[in-house]
Design an enzyme around this catalytic site. Structure first.
Site, PDB file in Angstrom:
ATOM      1  N   HIS A  71       2.546 -46.622  -2.157  1.00  0.00           N
ATOM      2  CA  HIS A  71       2.990 -45.211  -1.853  1.00  0.00           C
ATOM      3  C   HIS A  71       4.518 -45.164  -1.975  1.00  0.00           C
ATOM      4  CE1 HIS A  71      -0.519 -43.337   0.613  1.00  0.00           C
ATOM      5  NE2 HIS A  71      -0.927 -44.286  -0.347  1.00  0.00           N
ATOM      6  N   GLU A  73       7.135 -44.667   0.138  1.00  0.00           N
ATOM      7  CA  GLU A  73       7.645 -45.225   1.148  1.00  0.00           C
ATOM      8  C   GLU A  73       7.540 -46.760   1.297  1.00  0.00           C
ATOM      9  OE1 GLU A  73       6.564 -41.168   2.682  1.00  0.00           O
ATOM     10  OE2 GLU A  73       5.684 -42.751   1.483  1.00  0.00           O
ATOM     11  N   SER A  96       6.246 -35.378   3.719  1.00  0.00           N
ATOM     12  CA  SER A  96       5.871 -35.903   5.106  1.00  0.00           C
ATOM     13  C   SER A  96       4.833 -37.050   4.822  1.00  0.00           C
ATOM     14  CB  SER A  96       5.058 -34.767   6.067  1.00  0.00           C
ATOM     15  OG  SER A  96       4.692 -35.193   7.131  1.00  0.00           O
ATOM     16  N   CYS A  98       2.134 -39.964   5.058  1.00  0.00           N
ATOM     17  CA  CYS A  98       0.815 -40.014   5.563  1.00  0.00           C
ATOM     18  C   CYS A  98       0.638 -40.943   6.632  1.00  0.00           C
ATOM     19  CB  CYS A  98       0.085 -40.574   4.198  1.00  0.00           C
ATOM     20  SG  CYS A  98       0.574 -42.052   3.800  1.00  0.00           S
ATOM     21  N   CYS A 101       1.917 -44.604   5.756  1.00  0.00           N
ATOM     22  CA  CYS A 101       3.282 -45.008   5.817  1.00  0.00           C
ATOM     23  C   CYS A 101       4.317 -44.450   6.956  1.00  0.00           C
ATOM     24  CB  CYS A 101       3.976 -43.981   4.689  1.00  0.00           C
ATOM     25  SG  CYS A 101       3.533 -44.360   2.756  1.00  0.00           S
TER      26      CYS A 101
END
Length: 164
Positions: A71, A73, A96, A98, A101
């Site tokens: 991901h 992040e 935002s 998940c 993360c």
């Protein structure tokens, strides 16, 4: 939630922290665009140090790397390399985060999260706020538009990304 100054120490010329947050978001947006250009999911992130220095940046690479854990992040976190402490750092993300993360933010004690938008996906930022992480939600039109277009054009890939 209300916007808080994401920089530490506070910049007296930017008392709300909005200009700093928008500036940092530009790095994450550039990463999201790079991911989209590579045929991936347009989510970007950046990790900033307590002094405002850019520690790492990255974008969602699940498709490109055939790696479900990559991901945005996570990519930014990995790019930053090992830090003695993550206290005072800020994770900036176009969407935002998940649960996966959000867990990374909590696990390593990242102090703040700047969120580009939460209209297309409301991840774990409320949970993070409940556990002492400062949240700056920008409701950025560019981030929202990029995700809306992607979700419309690639619904199956989007559902895979969010685990549905």
């Amino acid at each position: 939630m209300h916007p808080v100054n994401p920089s530490d120490p506070s910049d007296p010329s930017d008392p709300s922290g909005q200009a700093t947050a928008q500036s940092w978001l530009a790095t994450a947006v550039a990463e999201a665009r790079a991911g989209l250009a590579e045929g991936g999911i347009p989510i970007g992130a950046a990790l900033y140090g307590a002094d405002g220095s850019l520690l790492g940046r990255g974008h969602n690479r699940r498709v490109q790397d055939d790696d479900p854990s990559m991901h945005a992040e996570t990519a930014a976190f990995r790019d930053a390399g090992r830090q003695r402490s993550y206290r005072g750092t800020t994770m900036v993300t176009t969407l935002s985060p998940c649960w996966y993360c959000s867990g990374l933010v909590r696990q390593f004690g990242i102090s703040r999260v700047v969120v580009g938008e939460a209209a297309t996906f409301h991840g774990g930022h409320d949970w993070l706020a409940e556990h002492g992480v400062r949240i700056v939600l920008l409701d950025d039109a560019e981030c929202t538009g990029m995700m809306r277009d992607f979700i419309k054009n690639h619904p199956a890939l989007w559902n895979e990304d969010i685990g549905e």
